[in-house]
Design a protein around this motif. Structure first.
Motif, mmCIF file in Angstrom:
data_model
loop_
_atom_site.group_PDB
_atom_site.id
_atom_site.type_symbol
_atom_site.label_atom_id
_atom_site.label_comp_id
_atom_site.label_asym_id
_atom_site.label_seq_id
_atom_site.Cartn_x
_atom_site.Cartn_y
_atom_site.Cartn_z
ATOM 1 N N PHE A 187 0.606 -1.453 -0.091
ATOM 2 C CA PHE A 187 -0.072 0.000 0.107
ATOM 3 C C PHE A 187 0.837 1.272 0.067
ATOM 4 O O PHE A 187 0.433 2.043 -0.558
ATOM 5 N N TRP A 188 1.995 1.157 0.631
ATOM 6 C CA TRP A 188 2.995 2.437 0.589
ATOM 7 C C TRP A 188 3.447 2.476 -0.995
ATOM 8 O O TRP A 188 3.526 3.763 -1.623
ATOM 9 N N PHE A 189 3.620 1.418 -1.823
ATOM 10 C CA PHE A 189 3.662 1.338 -3.181
ATOM 11 C C PHE A 189 2.837 1.952 -4.054
ATOM 12 O O PHE A 189 2.952 3.100 -4.707
ATOM 13 N N LEU A 190 1.619 1.654 -3.593
ATOM 14 C CA LEU A 190 0.556 2.372 -4.181
ATOM 15 C C LEU A 190 0.351 3.718 -3.915
ATOM 16 O O LEU A 190 -0.148 4.691 -4.885
ATOM 17 N N ALA A 191 0.573 4.265 -2.846
ATOM 18 C CA ALA A 191 0.479 5.703 -2.186
ATOM 19 C C ALA A 191 1.443 6.547 -3.202
ATOM 20 O O ALA A 191 1.117 7.637 -3.577
ATOM 21 N N ILE A 192 2.817 5.878 -3.335
ATOM 22 C CA ILE A 192 3.674 6.737 -3.886
ATOM 23 C C ILE A 192 3.534 6.917 -5.418
ATOM 24 O O ILE A 192 3.744 7.948 -5.952
ATOM 25 N N TYR A 193 2.913 5.749 -6.027
ATOM 26 C CA TYR A 193 2.718 5.649 -7.235
ATOM 27 C C TYR A 193 1.714 6.594 -7.899
ATOM 28 O O TYR A 193 1.499 7.420 -8.744
ATOM 29 N N SER A 194 0.374 6.603 -7.024
ATOM 30 C CA SER A 194 -0.655 7.421 -7.161
ATOM 31 C C SER A 194 -0.381 8.686 -7.203
ATOM 32 O O SER A 194 -0.824 9.786 -7.761
ATOM 33 N N GLY A 195 0.531 9.153 -6.024
ATOM 34 C CA GLY A 195 0.798 10.487 -5.900
ATOM 35 C C GLY A 195 1.690 11.226 -6.975
ATOM 36 O O GLY A 195 1.265 12.304 -7.384
ATOM 37 N N ALA A 196 2.765 10.576 -7.410
ATOM 38 C CA ALA A 196 3.150 11.036 -8.521
ATOM 39 C C ALA A 196 2.401 11.043 -9.979
ATOM 40 O O ALA A 196 2.553 12.118 -10.588
ATOM 41 N N PHE A 197 1.655 10.131 -10.078
ATOM 42 C CA PHE A 197 0.588 10.287 -11.293
ATOM 43 C C PHE A 197 -0.179 11.226 -11.227
ATOM 44 O O PHE A 197 -0.618 11.890 -12.225
ATOM 45 N N LEU A 198 -0.797 11.574 -10.084
ATOM 46 C CA LEU A 198 -1.744 12.534 -9.859
ATOM 47 C C LEU A 198 -1.179 14.005 -10.301
ATOM 48 O O LEU A 198 -1.710 14.870 -11.138
#
Length: 506
Positions: A187-198
């Motif tokens: 879930f930390w991976f998904l949080a970092i990925y989604s923040g950067a993509f946003l």
């Protein structure tokens, strides 16, 4: 198409001679890339989780059955959420919908990474699903905004391939993260990925909602609809329409929450969407059971279980790319025959004959152009599912059930691509809502299926469990026959009713 200006209540009317979309090839490529990558979050959040199911159950001291309910809750909200976000994007714009959904997803991922009990896990998984699932509906609408019917199948294939990449690599990443850093690292991976993509999405994605920007040539007035890369358009063939004629708008765009429900239960859609929902549910049942079955019956570790999902994802990606090209070829073939038949009728002048064959012609045999592949895909999926169940029951070499997942992934995602493209064609004013109706049906049915797959396997074993599901699939195939036989008539009747409604308003 009239385009409403939210500041002064007028509508900008583009020149009728303008193309359907004025975005050049490079900008279309950028838009499709962003839409496809945005849609990966739904697949990542779902599939990255599967290899860690047993570990999470042990860590939180709950049963596998309860952990499977987190998959069920995810699917329920995956179906419900687009019914809200889809109409929002149809009314207020694609960018505002994307920004809101990603903020919800980001917050849920951070919370999941810190969760310490089962109740929090199931609530936040539902919230996470609410944020990620709508990226598919909104992305499908974006593709519909910038493409004509003739090219839509190929673009939808590329879009579906992008969103399905996580089906192949998500479980591998999830298994590796869970085995090395613990399941919270997922879930930390998904949080970092989604923040950067946003951040990338806010900077790069133009507004495409046709009621706001027309074919892309009307400069949006809303601050959220504007994007920092507008300067890029100065160096392309894209030109804003500076000479628009303001006319009085009939009213502000409204968020039609009931729109996806109406589409789902409309005569034009219900039989086909129910067919898709059942086939999608059986697919979800198979991949949900797969992680535990491969661990229990073949003695695989978490990391190795993650690798077994690659075939399913590869089949999904390959299938949708190929199917998209076939959809475009079928459409061109049927359109050529249709135009030839009109020209031979001799009842109108040449220009009138050609105008009748345009993409928005309600008399065009759309069902023949779009639905021809469905019976073939359906029967192939039935064969792969029944083989999957019986080979696992008798512990046939693991390569065999893994190969069947490639076929299942290919067929089911191709079915989703075909049906979604067809519904966007027949509901052009409600692109996101039509895609949301597909999500609603398939995810709610999948939620029910994943909640009962473990008890059914426990009662009758794997082979008979998936034989029962195939029987349900064969019955659902009747929906395609109904749509093929009556879909054109229902579509033309609905179009005539809309035209009469417009006349009454004017």
């Amino acid at each position: 198409m009239a385009v409403e200006n939210e500041e002064d209540g007028t509508r900008a009317v583009p020149d009728a001679t303008e193309p359907y979309s004025i975005f050049d090839k490079r900008q279309k490529a950028l838009i499709v890339f962003l839409a496809a990558n945005a849609a990966t979050f739904s697949g990542f959040a779902s599939n990255i989780y599967f290899p860690a199911l047993a570990t999470i159950a042990r860590d939180l001291d709950v049963s596998i059955g309860l952990i499977n309910l987190t998959v069920t809750s995810y699917l329920i909200f995956q179906g419900i959420a687009p019914s809200i976000w889809g109409p929002l994007s149809d009314a207020k714009g694609r960018r505002v919908a994307y920004i809101c959904t990603f903020l919800v997803f980001l917050g849920a991922c951070i919370g999941l990474a810190e969760t310490r009990n089962y109740a929090t896990l199931i609530v936040l998984r539902s919230l996470q699903s609410s944020g990620s699932a709508s990226t598919i509906a909104v992305g499908s609408a974006v593709i519909g905004d910038i493409t004509t019917r003739e090219e839509r199948g190929g673009f939808m294939g590329i879009f579906q391939a992008g969103l399905l990449a996580p089906v192949a690599i998500g479980p591998v990443i999830g298994g590796a993260l869970s085995a090395s850093l613990g399941w919270r690292a997922i879930f930390w991976f998904l949080a970092i990925y989604s923040g950067a993509f946003l951040v990338l999405l806010i900077i790069s994605l133009p507004e495409t909602l046709r009621s706001t920007v027309g074919n892309g040539g009307v400069r949006p007035s809303s601050p959220i609809a504007k994007y920092p890369l507008n300067f890029y358009q100065k160096y392309t063939k894209v030109k804003f329409n500076a000479q628009t004629q303001p006319v009085q708008a009939s009213g502000k765009a409204k968020i039609d929450i009931a729109g996806p429900i109406r589409i789902l239960f409309s005569k034009q859609a219900v039989s086909l969407v129910l067919f898709l929902g059942i086939y999608y549910a059986v697919w979800q049942m198979s991949i949900t059971a797969m992680a535990v079955l491969f661990e229990e019956r073949y003695g695989l570790s978490e990391a190795h279980v993650g690798f077994t999902f690659i075939a399913n994802g590869a089949g999904s990606i390959t299938g949708t790319l190929v199917t998209g090209k076939i959809l475009d070829a079928d459409y061109k073939r049927v359109k050529a025959k249709y135009e030839a038949a009109i020209s031979q009728s001799g009842s109108e002048t040449g220009s009138e004959q050609v105008s009748k064959a345009q993409d928005d012609d309600v008399n065009f045999p759309l069902e023949k152009a779009r639905l021809r592949l469905l019976p073939i895909l359906a029967l192939l999926q039935c064969a792969s599912i029944i083989t999957f169940g019986w080979t696992i029951q008798y512990r046939v070499h693991i390569a065999v059930p893994i190969i069947t997942t490639f076929i299942t992934g290919w067929t089911v995602i191709s079915i989703v691509s075909v049906v979604t493209t067809y519904l966007i064609d027949i509901f052009p004013e409600h692109k996101a809502a039509s895609s949301a109706s597909v999500n609603l049906a398939r995810c709610l049915l999948a939620a029910g299926g994943t909640s009962i797959v473990t008890p059914i396997i426990g009662a009758v074993d794997v082979g008979w469990a998936f034989t029962i599901t195939v029987a349900a699939q064969l019955v659902a195939l009747l929906g395609v026959g109904i749509q093929w036989r009556f879909g054109g008539k229902w579509r033309m009747a609905a179009d005539e009713a809309r035209r009469q409604a417009r006349k009454e308003k004017t």
